[in-house]
Design a protein around this motif. Sequence first.
Motif, PDB file in Angstrom:
ATOM      1  N   ASP A   1      33.026  65.651  20.723  1.00 13.17           N
ATOM      2  CA  ASP A   1      31.987  66.568  20.240  1.00 13.17           C
ATOM      3  C   ASP A   1      31.978  67.847  21.069  1.00 13.17           C
ATOM      4  OD1 ASP A   1      31.114  64.887  18.266  1.00 13.17           O
ATOM      5  OD2 ASP A   1      29.354  64.170  19.341  1.00 13.17           O
TER       6      ASP A   1
ATOM      7  N   GLU B   1      30.140  70.673  23.081  1.00 14.03           N
ATOM      8  CA  GLU B   1      28.902  70.675  23.847  1.00 14.03           C
ATOM      9  C   GLU B   1      27.883  71.587  23.176  1.00 14.03           C
ATOM     10  OE1 GLU B   1      29.797  71.858  27.801  1.00 14.03           O
ATOM     11  OE2 GLU B   1      30.854  70.001  28.319  1.00 14.03           O
ATOM     12  N   ALA B   2      26.625  71.344  23.478  1.00  9.53           N
ATOM     13  CA  ALA B   2      25.591  72.260  22.994  1.00  9.53           C
ATOM     14  C   ALA B   2      25.926  73.669  23.486  1.00  9.53           C
ATOM     15  CB  ALA B   2      24.227  71.826  23.518  1.00  9.53           C
TER      16      ALA B   2
ATOM     17  N   TYR C   1      30.705  75.490  19.171  1.00  7.32           N
ATOM     18  CA  TYR C   1      30.906  74.979  17.818  1.00  7.32           C
ATOM     19  C   TYR C   1      32.395  74.935  17.513  1.00  7.32           C
ATOM     20  CZ  TYR C   1      32.262  79.612  16.201  1.00  7.32           C
ATOM     21  OH  TYR C   1      32.931  80.797  16.024  1.00  7.32           O
TER      22      TYR C   1
ATOM     23  N   ALA D   1      23.761  76.947  19.535  1.00  8.86           N
ATOM     24  CA  ALA D   1      23.997  75.632  18.938  1.00  8.86           C
ATOM     25  C   ALA D   1      23.200  74.649  19.779  1.00  8.86           C
ATOM     26  CB  ALA D   1      25.478  75.288  18.946  1.00  8.86           C
ATOM     27  N   ALA D   2      22.091  74.199  19.256  1.00 12.44           N
ATOM     28  CA  ALA D   2      21.151  73.407  20.053  1.00 12.44           C
ATOM     29  C   ALA D   2      21.654  71.996  20.327  1.00 12.44           C
ATOM     30  CB  ALA D   2      19.796  73.355  19.350  1.00 12.44           C
ATOM     31  N   GLN D   3      22.455  71.436  19.421  1.00 11.59           N
ATOM     32  CA  GLN D   3      22.887  70.056  19.551  1.00 11.59           C
ATOM     33  C   GLN D   3      24.399  69.963  19.774  1.00 11.59           C
ATOM     34  OE1 GLN D   3      20.712  67.591  19.650  1.00 11.59           O
ATOM     35  NE2 GLN D   3      19.006  68.995  19.262  1.00 11.59           N
ATOM     36  N   PRO D   4      24.855  68.941  20.520  1.00 15.69           N
ATOM     37  CA  PRO D   4      26.302  68.700  20.596  1.00 15.69           C
ATOM     38  C   PRO D   4      26.852  68.396  19.211  1.00 15.69           C
ATOM     39  CG  PRO D   4      25.115  67.432  22.272  1.00 15.69           C
ATOM     40  CD  PRO D   4      24.080  67.981  21.342  1.00 15.69           C
TER      41      PRO D   4
ATOM     42  N   SER E   1      28.097  70.630  16.976  1.00 13.37           N
ATOM     43  CA  SER E   1      27.684  71.618  15.971  1.00 13.37           C
ATOM     44  C   SER E   1      28.897  72.286  15.320  1.00 13.37           C
ATOM     45  CB  SER E   1      26.800  72.695  16.605  1.00 13.37           C
ATOM     46  OG  SER E   1      25.577  72.145  17.041  1.00 13.37           O
TER      47      SER E   1
ATOM     48  N   CYS F   1      26.904  78.249  14.835  1.00 12.58           N
ATOM     49  CA  CYS F   1      25.834  78.743  15.695  1.00 12.58           C
ATOM     50  C   CYS F   1      24.803  79.455  14.818  1.00 12.58           C
ATOM     51  CB  CYS F   1      26.393  79.705  16.745  1.00 12.58           C
ATOM     52  SG  CYS F   1      27.634  78.966  17.828  1.00 12.58           S
TER      53      CYS F   1
ATOM     54  N   ALA G   1      22.536  77.117  24.633  1.00 13.72           N
ATOM     55  CA  ALA G   1      22.092  76.164  23.618  1.00 13.72           C
ATOM     56  C   ALA G   1      20.708  76.481  23.071  1.00 13.72           C
ATOM     57  CB  ALA G   1      22.095  74.753  24.201  1.00 13.72           C
ATOM     58  N   SER G   2      19.985  77.369  23.715  1.00 13.32           N
ATOM     59  CA  SER G   2      18.638  77.688  23.243  1.00 13.32           C
ATOM     60  C   SER G   2      18.363  79.182  23.398  1.00 13.32           C
ATOM     61  CB  SER G   2      17.589  76.893  24.020  1.00 13.32           C
ATOM     62  OG  SER G   2      17.612  77.235  25.397  1.00 13.32           O
TER      63      SER G   2
END
Length: 300
Positions: free
Chosen positions: A142, A144-145, A148, A165-168, A170, A173, A191-192
């Motif tokens: 995957d 990483e947060a 992508y 991209a907030a979640q692993p 993804s 973006c 990520a945020s």
Amino acid sequence: AGAYSATGAASCTSCDAGKSSAAASDICALCAAGTASGAGASACNNCEAGAYSATGAASCTSCDAGKSSAAASDACALCAAGTASSAGASACDDCEAGAYSATGAASCTSCDAGKSSAAASDACALCPAGTASSAGASACDDCEAGAYSAIGAASCTACEAGKVAAQPGSSECVACVALHDKAYTSLDGEASCGRATQGFYWDAIVQAPRECPDGATCDSPEGTVLATIAIKPDYYRLALSSTQVYKCGTGNCLGGVGNTTTCREGSGGVLCAVCDDKYYLKSPSEDEGDGSRDDDDDDD
């Protein structure tokens, strides 16, 4: 045994290679497929595993690479897809995870970057979007947060500034302005949306952006925080933790990034209104210039 004779023979004749006979035989029999013999043999011997023979063979032949055989075989079988063998193999070995083969392969081939395979695979599968792999991978990892990937990626790509991209795992973006509003942003690979755009500063207590105070500038490339608010000339604030900015009427406030006490030479204190020894505050009727003056200027 290993010889024969016809009626009226003066002596027995040895069997040729590829044949055999028992004692008191009038003929030598051809060796069956999967067996072989040298000259004068009383019996034909089975071929070892990894070799084969046709009928009447003087010796067994090793299997080619990409094939295998059991003992006493009359032919070598092609290795199934997902397996491989070297020459003379008694069995084909499964390809390891991260590799593949077609039917009859002498060796397994590593998966390209952006693909993966389980053991004994006949092909490598493309990594799904949101994952990536290097060459020879048994699985795709995957992203990483903050990063992508598209389908079949060899590596993940960091989100550009202003997107996250907030979640692993993804596959894309998302723009901070779409998630929040124009005051939110981010740096590359974050990520945020935890930074403020120009004209705003980040309030760590409430974890949100706030408008830049009057008399200040909020334009840090990495996002302004409370301590890095730039105070304009002729303005003053008491502490780096303060959001209150005061108009400075003395002309001694120089401003600056994170400014709390930057005063013109000879002045200090709150609003730079306290003069050092030998300095005094100029009155509005005096010529424009520094907001403080050395008393020695009057000495002749």
